[in-house]
Scaffold this active site. Sequence first.
Site, PDB file in Angstrom:
ATOM      1  CE  LYS A 282     -21.721  46.643  99.251  1.00  0.00           C
ATOM      2  NZ  LYS A 282     -21.332  46.961  97.864  1.00  0.00           N
ATOM      3  CE  LYS A 607     -14.327  39.138 136.964  1.00  0.00           C
ATOM      4  NZ  LYS A 607     -14.592  38.542 135.617  1.00  0.00           N
ATOM      5  N   GLY A 624      -6.455  34.112 128.438  1.00  0.00           N
ATOM      6  CA  GLY A 624      -7.842  33.676 128.421  1.00  0.00           C
ATOM      7  C   GLY A 624      -8.785  34.846 128.609  1.00  0.00           C
ATOM      8  CG  ASP A 646      -9.859  33.294 124.678  1.00  0.00           C
ATOM      9  OD1 ASP A 646     -10.114  33.516 125.875  1.00  0.00           O
ATOM     10  OD2 ASP A 646     -10.343  32.340 124.045  1.00  0.00           O
ATOM     11  CG  LEU A 710     -13.073  33.481 137.222  1.00  0.00           C
ATOM     12  CD1 LEU A 710     -14.529  33.918 137.176  1.00  0.00           C
ATOM     13  CD2 LEU A 710     -12.776  32.715 138.504  1.00  0.00           C
ATOM     14  CG  PHE A 711      -8.076  30.885 130.915  1.00  0.00           C
ATOM     15  CD1 PHE A 711      -8.872  30.519 129.835  1.00  0.00           C
ATOM     16  CD2 PHE A 711      -6.711  30.620 130.845  1.00  0.00           C
ATOM     17  CE1 PHE A 711      -8.318  29.909 128.717  1.00  0.00           C
ATOM     18  CE2 PHE A 711      -6.148  30.004 129.732  1.00  0.00           C
ATOM     19  CZ  PHE A 711      -6.955  29.658 128.664  1.00  0.00           C
ATOM     20  CB  ILE A 712      -5.348  28.708 135.298  1.00  0.00           C
ATOM     21  CG1 ILE A 712      -5.968  28.754 136.699  1.00  0.00           C
ATOM     22  CG2 ILE A 712      -4.660  30.012 134.955  1.00  0.00           C
ATOM     23  CD1 ILE A 712      -4.918  28.858 137.800  1.00  0.00           C
TER      24      ILE A 712
END
Length: 868
Positions: A282, A607, A624, A646, A710-712
Amino acid sequence: MASLENLVARYQRCFNDQSLKNSTIELEIRFQHINFLLFKTVYEALVAQEIPSTISHSIRCIKKVHHENHCREKILPSENLYFKKQPLMFFKFSEPASLGCKVSLAIEQPIRKFILDSSVLVRLKNRTTFQISDLWKIELTIVKQLMGSEVSAKLTAFKTLLFDTPEQQTAKNMMTLINPDDEYLYEIEIEYTGKPESLTAADVIKIKNTVLTLISPNHLMLTAYHQAIEFIASHILSSEILLARIKSGKWGLKRLLPQVKSMTKADYMKFYPPVGYYVTDKADGIRGIAVIQDTQIYVVADQLYSLGTTGIEPLKPTILDGEFMPEKKEFYGFDVIMYEGNLLTQQGFEIRIESLNKGIKVLQAFNIKAEMKPFISLTSADPNVLLKNFESVFKKKTRPYAIDGLILVEPGNSYLNTNTFKWKPTWDNTLDFLVRKCPESLNVPEYAPKKGFSLYLLFVGISGELFKKLALNWCPGYTKLFPVTQRNQNYFPVQFQPSDFPLAFLYYHPDTSSFSDIDGKVLEMRCLKREVNHVSWEIVKIREDRQQDLKTGGYFGNDFKTAELTWLNYMDPFSFEELAKGPSGMYFAGAKTGIYRAQTALISFIKQEIIQKISHQSWVIDLGIGKGQDLGRYLDAGIRHLVGIDKDQTALAELIYRKFSHATTRQHKHATNIYVLHQDLAEPAKEISEKVHQIYGFPKEGASSIVSNLFIHYLMKNSQQVENLAVLCHKLLQPGGMVWFTTMLGERVLELLHENRIELNEVWEARENEVVKFAIKRLFKEDILQETGQEIGVLLPFSNGDFYNEYLVNTAFLIKIFKHHGFSLVQMQSFKDWIPEFQTFSKTLYKILTEADKTWTSLFGFICLRKN
C-alpha cells in the site's frame, strides 16, 4: 423535462403564435442554490467590470393558482396592473457545479384585478440589473418575503431597510447598505434580450458558464471533472437509480468506487489462511482512475489531472484503478475496469489482472509515468511461507514510494464485489473525519473547555437506515452545525461514536498547532492515547484531495462502519506476525459440529426465553458478553441501550463486527444502541462502576437489568470475587432492578460426579456413536461443595477437543452473598424444566435431542435476583 434545444425552439415559436400576441415572453436562466456569499461574489465581480447597471425597487403580491392540469400560474399585481405568469417549459442542468441552474420559458399576460387576501405572498425586491451585452442582462435581486400577519407587522420596516437607505443606492455601495444577517432570499437571473431567431442552446450554455465562472473560476474544470466521473460510472454501474445519483452530484468518486476495507482480526479469520488471495503493498498516495478516452489521457482523483493526448487518432477507452502521486504525476495501477473497449468488471480479479499490465503499457507508450503494482499470488497455507511472502512485499526497499501497509485482494468476484482489505501497523491506522468547531454556549458537561485548546467535533458519514438501526442520536450542537435539509438526506454526517468510546468524537485542538483553519475540513487523524473519557487525537494531514467529494454533499469523511472497524485496530491491535500465523487470542475459535445441533438449539431457546422477560427495557448490562452470541436476542427483545462488558478485546471486536452484520442483514422491529467496555470483571467494583457511569447517557439511577450468561464461574475463585460481583451489581442497578444469571449448577455437577464415582483427575464422559460429546474432568478432591475455588475441566462444543478449566458455582453461597448486599431471590430454575416447552417450540429439534443432551442440559440453570 424538455431538452435545452427543444426549449429554445419552443421559445422561438412563441413569437409566431397569434394567441400570445398580447403576452410578454420570457426566457430566463435562474440559479437555485444561492446564499449571501455566492450572491456577493457575483455582485462584486460585475461591479468590478464596470458593467452598466440600474437599481429598481418593487413590491409584488403573488397569488398561486393550481389547475387540474397541474400548470401553475402566478398572479402578479405591479404598479396597479395585474398579470398572470404561466410557466411553459423548463430545462435543468444536471451537473452539481451548475448550482441547480434552470432555464425557464414563461409567458406573462394582463388580467383583471383580483382580491388580495391572507393567502397572498408579498415580495419586496431590491434589484440591480447589469446589461452585460445587447443579448443578455443579469439581474441580482435581494428579496424579502412576507405572508399573512407578517405583512401588516413588518412591511413598513423591511421597506425602509431595503429601499429607504441612508445613502442613495448605487451598484458600488449596495452590498454595504444591506444587512446580510436578516433573512433575505438572494436571486441571480439571466434574461435574454436579443432577437429570438438568433438564440441557440450553445448561447445559453455560454452565458450560464460566464456567471458560474464568476462564482468559481474553476467552474469549467469542475464540470469536466464531473463529466469524467459520469464517464467512468457509465462503465461500472448498470442501475439507472445509481447513475442518477452520480449525475446529480449526490455521489462522487469515493461513493462510486469499491472501497478498500481496513482489515480486523475477525475479518482475517474468515479467510485465513489466505490461499488464492493476491497481496501487494500500500502506497501513501490518493485513489485515482486513469482513463484513455478518445484522444485524451487523464486521471480522476481529488480533481482532474490531464496527462496528455494520444495524438490525432482516438483510441478505444481504457480505464484503470490505482494510486496516484499528484506531485510527480505517477500512477500505480492495481485493477482494471476496461481495456481497449473490453469491459472487464464482471470478471474475477485473477482474470482482470492479466489486462492490467496491458493497460499500463498503453499509458507508458505515451510517456506516462505508470506501472503495475507488484502482486504475489498466495499459494501456500504454511505460516513460514506466508511470512516470507508478506515480508517480500512489506519490507521491500526498492519501491519508488514509502510503503505504509499491505493490500489483500480476493479472487473470483466482479469488480464491484471484490473484497479488498488493507492491513497497516497500528501506528499507521488513520481515520478521515469532517471536523467542525463546537458551537458555543451549549452548557454540555462533556464539552468542558480546556485552557490552550479549542474544542472540535469529529464527524463521519452514515446512511439514514444504519443511523436508525444502531439507535444513534445526534450529539448536542449538531443542529447548529448542519442544516435541516442535510439532515433529511439518505446519507448525512454523524458524530464518530464507537461502541467502546462514545465520546471519541471530541477533539481538543491545541491553539499552538501548525494546522490552523480546520473547521469544515476533512482531516486524516490517528489515535495517540485513549484516556478515561476522551481520546487524544493527532492530525496527520488535511485531506485536500477530499474537498471535492465534500462539496457533493454526500461525503463526510469515512463511512461510520468503515471508521469503527478501523478503530477496532486501536482496540485490538493486529500484528504483522499474525498475518502469517493467524490472529492470536481468537475467542473460542473452534466451530460446533453437527452432533451439538439440538443441544445448542435448546440452550439458545432458553436464553431467548429469559432475555424476552426483559424486553423493551431502557438500559441492560451484559457481564461477560464475549463476542456477542446473544446480541441477536437482545435486538429481538427491543432493548434500547445495551452495555457489554468483557476483558477479551478480540471478543469485543467481534461483537462490534456482529453489530454491523445484524444492522445490514437482519430485520428487527426495534433499534438498540450498543456500548462495550473492555474490563476485567474481577477488578474492584467501585472502579468498574465508575467507568460504566461515565458512558455517555448512562442513567444515574442505574440500569434496569443485568444479564450474565454462562460467565460467573470465572468469578468463583474466592469469596472476595463473589462479594465484589454482588457489590458491582448493586452499584449498577436501579432500585427494583433485576439480575439474571445462567450458569452450570455446582450442586448438580457434584451430584453427577458422585453418581458416576469420578475421582480426582478422572473424567466423566457422555458418548454418542462412540464419539465423546460431553466431558467433565474432576480437578478437586473434596467430597462436599465448597463455597468457592473448586475447579473442573469442561469439554465444550467449540473447544476442539481441549478442556477449559472453570470453577464450580455454589449457587447457595452466591445467593447468600447477594442477599447480604441488598438483593432478594426471585426465581431459580433448572434448564431441564424448559425441555417440554422446547418440544412445543420445535418438534423436529426435540426429536433429535439425545439422553446425553438432556443430561448435560440438566447441569445448567438460571437465577433471578432483585435489588431491594
